[in-house]
Design a protein around this motif. Structure first.
Motif, short mmCIF file in Angstrom:
data_model
loop_
_atom_site.label_atom_id
_atom_site.label_comp_id
_atom_site.label_asym_id
_atom_site.label_seq_id
_atom_site.Cartn_x
_atom_site.Cartn_y
_atom_site.Cartn_z
N ILE A 108 -10.45 0.08 -10.81
CA ILE A 108 -11.85 0.29 -10.44
C ILE A 108 -12.41 1.45 -11.25
CG2 ILE A 108 -13.42 0.89 -8.55
CD1 ILE A 108 -11.29 -0.28 -6.65
N ASP B 66 0.82 -1.21 0.00
CA ASP B 66 0.00 0.00 0.00
C ASP B 66 0.86 1.27 0.00
OD1 ASP B 66 -2.50 1.24 -0.10
OD2 ASP B 66 -2.61 1.45 2.07
N ASP C 24 -6.71 -0.45 -7.34
CA ASP C 24 -6.86 -1.29 -6.16
C ASP C 24 -5.63 -2.21 -6.15
OD1 ASP C 24 -7.97 -2.39 -3.90
OD2 ASP C 24 -9.66 -3.34 -4.92
N ARG C 25 -5.49 -2.99 -5.13
CA ARG C 25 -4.33 -3.88 -5.06
C ARG C 25 -4.32 -4.94 -6.15
NH1 ARG C 25 -3.39 -4.67 1.42
NH2 ARG C 25 -2.78 -2.51 1.75
N ARG C 26 -5.49 -5.30 -6.67
CA ARG C 26 -5.58 -6.37 -7.67
C ARG C 26 -6.16 -5.94 -9.01
NH1 ARG C 26 -2.28 -9.50 -5.38
NH2 ARG C 26 -2.79 -10.34 -3.37
N LYS D 162 -5.42 5.95 -5.81
CA LYS D 162 -5.48 4.69 -5.07
C LYS D 162 -6.92 4.47 -4.63
CE LYS D 162 -2.60 3.90 -1.84
NZ LYS D 162 -1.70 3.94 -0.70
N ALA D 163 -7.35 3.24 -4.62
CA ALA D 163 -8.71 2.93 -4.19
C ALA D 163 -8.94 3.35 -2.74
CB ALA D 163 -8.99 1.44 -4.37
N SER D 164 -7.89 3.37 -1.94
CA SER D 164 -8.03 3.76 -0.53
C SER D 164 -8.12 5.27 -0.34
CB SER D 164 -6.85 3.20 0.28
OG SER D 164 -5.63 3.71 -0.22
#
Length: 171
Positions: free
Chosen positions: A141, A26, A136-138, A101-103
């Motif tokens: 989105i 992350d 996202d990590r994978r 980043k998705a976060s």
């Protein structure tokens, strides 16, 4: 435009295949944009790929008065796209990419307005295509493609569909 977007998709494939270390830990958005730009360089031979590039030739990319896009410079008028694919000396602006980043739970309005400004054909620095990718990590989105200062829903759907076919976007 499909050809350019397919090259971006190839770069995203390489990014997700080779950058597990930074994704799993992350790391910050700037680390992600740098590593994605490395993979973009391999897919856009003959083009310059830069992060946070705010020039058009020798001139700074400035937004028109009254723009709602905030910036990072002391005068508040320059614009810094996350990643650009362009020709520095000509200048010739092909692709502007905003990476999130998705976060990151900040509103998307800033990135969207920036891409609208960057692809506005009435501005002297217009990019042919703008893309918003939320990483996202994978997977990616809800990607968005911008052309002519607005989101292009059919092209965005096509881009998202291609990413999904390749396992790079959630279904």
């Amino acid at each position: 435009m499909h050809s350019e977007l397919n090259r971006l998709i190839s770069a995203l494939q390489e990014f997700y295949a080779r950058e597990r270390f930074i994704l799993d830990r992350d790391l910050g958005e700037r680390a992600l944009t740098h590593r994605l730009s490395v993979h973009l360089e391999r897919n856009f031979l003959g083009w310059d790929v830069d992060c946070d590039y705010n020039r058009l030739g020798d001139r700074a990319m400035l937004l028109p008065r009254g723009s709602i896009v905030s910036t990072d410079d002391e005068l508040g008028k320059s614009i810094y796209p996350d990643i650009v694919v362009h020709k520095r000396a000509v200048p010739d602006n092909l692709l502007a990419i905003e990476v999130r980043k998705a976060s990151n739970h900040q509103p998307l309005a800033h990135d969207r307005h920036k891409l609208m400004a960057l692809t506005d054909p009435h501005l002297w620095f217009a990019y042919w295509i703008g893309v918003l990718v939320i990483l996202d990590r994978r997977s990616v989105i809800t990607p968005e493609v911008y052309v002519g200062a607005r989101i292009d829903p059919p092209l965005s759907a096509w881009f998202a569909g291609r990413l999904q076919q390749l396992g790079l976007a959630a279904g």
